[in-house]
Motif scaffolding. Structure first.
Motif, mmCIF file in Angstrom:
data_model
loop_
_atom_site.group_PDB
_atom_site.id
_atom_site.type_symbol
_atom_site.label_atom_id
_atom_site.label_comp_id
_atom_site.label_asym_id
_atom_site.label_seq_id
_atom_site.Cartn_x
_atom_site.Cartn_y
_atom_site.Cartn_z
ATOM 1 N N THR A 75 0.842 -1.203 0.000
ATOM 2 C CA THR A 75 0.000 0.000 0.000
ATOM 3 C C THR A 75 0.869 1.240 0.000
ATOM 4 N N SER A 88 -3.090 1.033 -3.990
ATOM 5 C CA SER A 88 -2.558 -0.332 -3.947
ATOM 6 C C SER A 88 -1.524 -0.466 -5.052
ATOM 7 N N ARG A 144 -7.428 2.433 -3.780
ATOM 8 C CA ARG A 144 -7.924 1.484 -2.774
ATOM 9 C C ARG A 144 -9.388 1.768 -2.457
#
Length: 382
Positions: free
Chosen positions: A162, A367, A382
């Protein structure tokens, strides 16, 4: 060609009394009467040097009938009981009178190196195994090659992580261009007269070709043309027969004697000669054509305006005032700056359009698909 065969007698050294150069015909030391044995230096024979050019032995050949008889008796064998050396055709040990047994060790008589080797019989087919050494080698190869392959796979392996958009930026450039008359030059055979068409709202234009004039002959290119032939020679060498020379070979008879076979073979010498051939000669000549001036139109830049911004500033274009034969050409670039792995690593993403750019915001979580080599393969919201 006729063969000349000689028998060369070797010598051995006694390890009991250190007597040197004992002729091979003696199975016992003439000084201490110790028999020649299989162990130690007594099992080795010395035959002297050979001529480097011909391979002929420098030692004189044997003429004594008794020695010649011993040379033809076959390879020596060593008594299994006392270790003494015996003639190949003797079934009983001369030293201890024991009979020759199957476990009596013997020397080997060499085959004639000048004769083709007998064709080996195919061994019976049996299942082959690598064995411990083979398995170790295969294991080593597998480890080395396998390690490289595994490392390559590891580098290309991907994982998800992330990140966060730390900043966004955009840059836009607007060019004010005008369809302007110009004079250019071109080759006459490539020019076709065509009327120009002016643009409407910056499009639909046609440059055209008009007023072709002032044509002059100029060099356009060059070409290679045949200009006769020329004789090209080079010095080469080749092997030619130049008489005969003596060549000798020997084979160990396994009993202290060697058989020497000499023959006269063809001798080859190097000979120089001239290799000549006719080759086409070429020259370079210029190619001329008519070059002319002509009138046409091109878009030419009159002004340029840049605008830029970042984060929450919306993209905008600079205002330009254009005429009927003008146009505005636009370029734009959008960039997202991303930090991931706790801010230790950076990445960028460049959306293609304003709509794509506006879908991302500073501070947004993303992401990332990253391989072990550090290459970012994909960035998604995300």
């Amino acid at each position: 060609m006729a063969k000349r065969i000689r028998i060369i007698e070797g010598t051995w050294n006694c390890t009991s009394c250190d007597t040197k150069d004992i002729p091979a015909r003696h199975k016992k030391c003439p000084t201490c009467n110790n028999p020649r044995e299989l162990t130690g230096k007594e099992s080795e024979f010395e035959f002297g040097g050979t001529d480097a050019a011909t391979g002929k032995a420098l030692r004189d050949g044997v003429t004594d009938e008794k020695a010649l008889d011993m040379a033809s008796a076959g390879a020596d064998w060593f008594c299994a009981y006392c270790g003494a050396s015996n003639r190949g055709d003797q079934p009983i040990c001369k030293n201890c009178k024991a009979e020759r047994t199957d476990d009596s060790k013997a020397l080997q008589e060499e085959a004639d190196p000048g004769m083709p080797a007998p064709r080996p019989q195919a061994p019976p087919t049996k299942k082959r195994t690598l064995g411990k050494v083979g398995m170790a080698l295969v294991g080593s190869l597998f480890f080395c090659c396998g390690s490289t392959i595994v490392y390559g796979f590891w580098l290309s392996a991907e994982h998800e992580t992330t990140g966060q958009i730390t900043s966004t930026e955009w840059k836009r450039t607007a060019y004010h261009e005008r369809f302007t008359p110009v004079t250019l030059e071109g080759w006459q055979d490539e020019l076709r007269t065509q009327a120009p068409r002016m643009p409407s709202d910056g499009k639909g234009e046609l440059a055209g070709v008009q007023n072709i004039r002032g044509c002059v002959s100029r060099q356009r290119s060059t070409r290679k043309v045949a200009d006769g032939t020329e004789r090209v020679c080079s010095t080469k060498t080749r092997k030619v027969a130049c008489g005969t020379e003596e060549k000798c070979r020997t084979r160990n008879k396994g009993n202290g004697f060697k058989e020497e076979i000499c023959e006269d073979v063809t001798k080859y010498c190097s000979e120089s000669y001239e290799d000549c051939r006719n080759e086409t000669r070429y020259r370079t000549e210029p190619v001329y054509a008519q070059q002319c001036s002509y009138d046409t139109y091109q878009w030419k830049e009159l002004a340029r305006r840049d605008t830029s911004g970042h984060d929450d500033e919306p993209p905008r274009w600079a205002e330009l005032s254009v005429g009927a034969t003008d146009r505005v050409r636009r370029e734009e670039k959008y960039t997202l700056h991303i930090a991931y792995d706790d801010g230790e690593k950076k990445a960028t993403l460049e959306p293609k359009t304003e709509q794509e750019y506006l879908a991302w915001k500073k501070g947004q979580q993303v992401s990332l698909t990253v391989n072990n080599n550090g290459d970012v393969k994909q960035i998604l919201p995300r």
